[in-house]
Motif scaffolding. Structure first.
Motif, short mmCIF file in Angstrom:
data_model
loop_
_atom_site.label_atom_id
_atom_site.label_comp_id
_atom_site.label_asym_id
_atom_site.label_seq_id
_atom_site.Cartn_x
_atom_site.Cartn_y
_atom_site.Cartn_z
N PHE A 1 0.83 -1.13 0.11
CA PHE A 1 0.06 -0.04 -0.02
C PHE A 1 0.81 1.24 -0.13
N ILE A 2 1.84 1.06 0.74
CA ILE A 2 2.87 2.36 0.72
C ILE A 2 3.17 2.68 -0.72
N ILE A 3 3.81 1.67 -1.43
CA ILE A 3 4.53 1.66 -2.74
C ILE A 3 3.38 2.18 -3.61
N ASN A 4 2.02 1.75 -3.49
CA ASN A 4 1.01 2.07 -4.56
C ASN A 4 0.26 3.31 -3.99
N ALA A 5 0.57 4.26 -3.00
CA ALA A 5 -0.02 5.26 -2.75
C ALA A 5 -0.04 6.26 -3.81
N ALA B 1 12.06 -7.15 -18.48
CA ALA B 1 11.28 -6.40 -17.84
C ALA B 1 11.57 -6.48 -16.15
N GLU B 2 12.49 -7.31 -15.76
CA GLU B 2 12.79 -7.64 -14.18
C GLU B 2 13.97 -7.30 -13.89
N VAL B 3 14.18 -6.53 -12.85
CA VAL B 3 15.71 -6.08 -12.23
C VAL B 3 15.74 -6.68 -10.95
N MET B 4 16.91 -6.50 -10.48
CA MET B 4 17.19 -6.78 -8.93
C MET B 4 18.03 -5.91 -8.42
N ASP B 5 17.53 -5.01 -7.60
CA ASP B 5 18.32 -3.76 -6.78
C ASP B 5 18.80 -4.68 -5.38
N THR B 6 19.98 -4.07 -5.03
CA THR B 6 20.79 -4.98 -3.91
C THR B 6 20.82 -3.50 -2.81
N PHE B 7 21.04 -3.83 -1.81
CA PHE B 7 21.17 -3.04 -0.72
C PHE B 7 21.88 -3.82 0.59
N VAL B 8 23.03 -2.96 1.01
CA VAL B 8 23.78 -3.31 2.00
C VAL B 8 23.70 -2.84 3.21
N LEU C 1 22.57 -8.34 3.84
CA LEU C 1 22.40 -8.03 2.04
C LEU C 1 20.89 -8.16 2.01
N VAL C 2 20.21 -7.31 1.36
CA VAL C 2 18.90 -7.26 0.88
C VAL C 2 18.81 -7.23 -0.60
N LYS C 3 18.01 -8.21 -1.15
CA LYS C 3 17.88 -8.39 -2.92
C LYS C 3 16.27 -8.11 -3.13
N VAL C 4 16.10 -7.08 -3.84
CA VAL C 4 14.57 -6.86 -4.12
C VAL C 4 14.61 -6.82 -5.49
N THR C 5 13.70 -7.85 -5.96
CA THR C 5 13.60 -8.23 -7.33
C THR C 5 12.12 -7.70 -7.75
N HIS C 6 12.19 -6.73 -8.97
CA HIS C 6 10.69 -6.34 -9.12
C HIS C 6 10.91 -6.14 -10.78
N LEU C 7 9.43 -5.84 -11.16
CA LEU C 7 9.17 -5.76 -12.60
C LEU C 7 9.29 -4.14 -12.80
N ASN D 1 6.18 -1.73 -11.31
CA ASN D 1 6.64 -1.45 -10.26
C ASN D 1 5.92 -1.80 -8.94
N LYS D 2 5.10 -2.76 -9.14
CA LYS D 2 4.44 -3.22 -8.04
C LYS D 2 4.57 -4.75 -7.43
N SER D 3 4.80 -5.79 -8.39
CA SER D 3 5.49 -6.85 -8.33
C SER D 3 6.81 -6.99 -7.70
N LEU D 4 7.03 -7.41 -6.60
CA LEU D 4 8.44 -7.65 -6.08
C LEU D 4 8.49 -8.65 -5.15
N SER D 5 9.83 -9.20 -4.82
CA SER D 5 10.33 -10.25 -4.09
C SER D 5 11.26 -9.70 -3.19
#
Length: 104
Positions: free
Chosen positions: A13-17, A63-70, A83-89, A93-97
């Motif tokens: 909900f935060i992302i889609n606000a 269409a899919e990328v992975m952003d990495t955060f340390v 290490l946090v990996k966020v995979t999204h379309l 910009n809504k679907s993520l893992s």
């Protein structure tokens, strides 16, 4: 598991606000960094996040990328690297893992 589901639902909900568009565009990975920060703080409650760094983006498909955060978290006086990996379309910009890994 239930706590993680509730957290992910809240993040959805935060992302889609519908937020007003600012003249100055923020990097498109910034919202995923906020999500990663929330997850790390939830996984390490009461522990200090001493450092946060964007590790970069890797293109997985067209269409899919992975952003990495340390993150560096101080737990019981010792630094832990998370290490946090966020995979999204990129298309919606809504679907993520998310994947959270503690580096040894």
């Amino acid at each position: 598991m239930k706590r993680l589901s509730v957290l992910l639902l809240a993040l959805f909900f935060i992302i889609n606000a519908d937020l007003p568009v600012h003249a100055e565009e923020k990097p498109d990975y910034e919202k995923y960094g906020r999500i990663a920060t929330v997850v790390v703080k939830e996984d390490y409650p009461g522990e200090a996040v001493v450092e946060y760094k964007y590790g970069g983006r890797r293109k997985l498909t067209e269409a899919e990328v992975m952003d990495t955060f340390v993150f560096i978290v101080k737990e019981n006086g010792k630094d832990k690297t998370i290490l946090v990996k966020v995979t999204h379309l990129l298309t919606d910009n809504k679907s993520l893992s998310l994947t959270v890994e503690e580096q040894k």
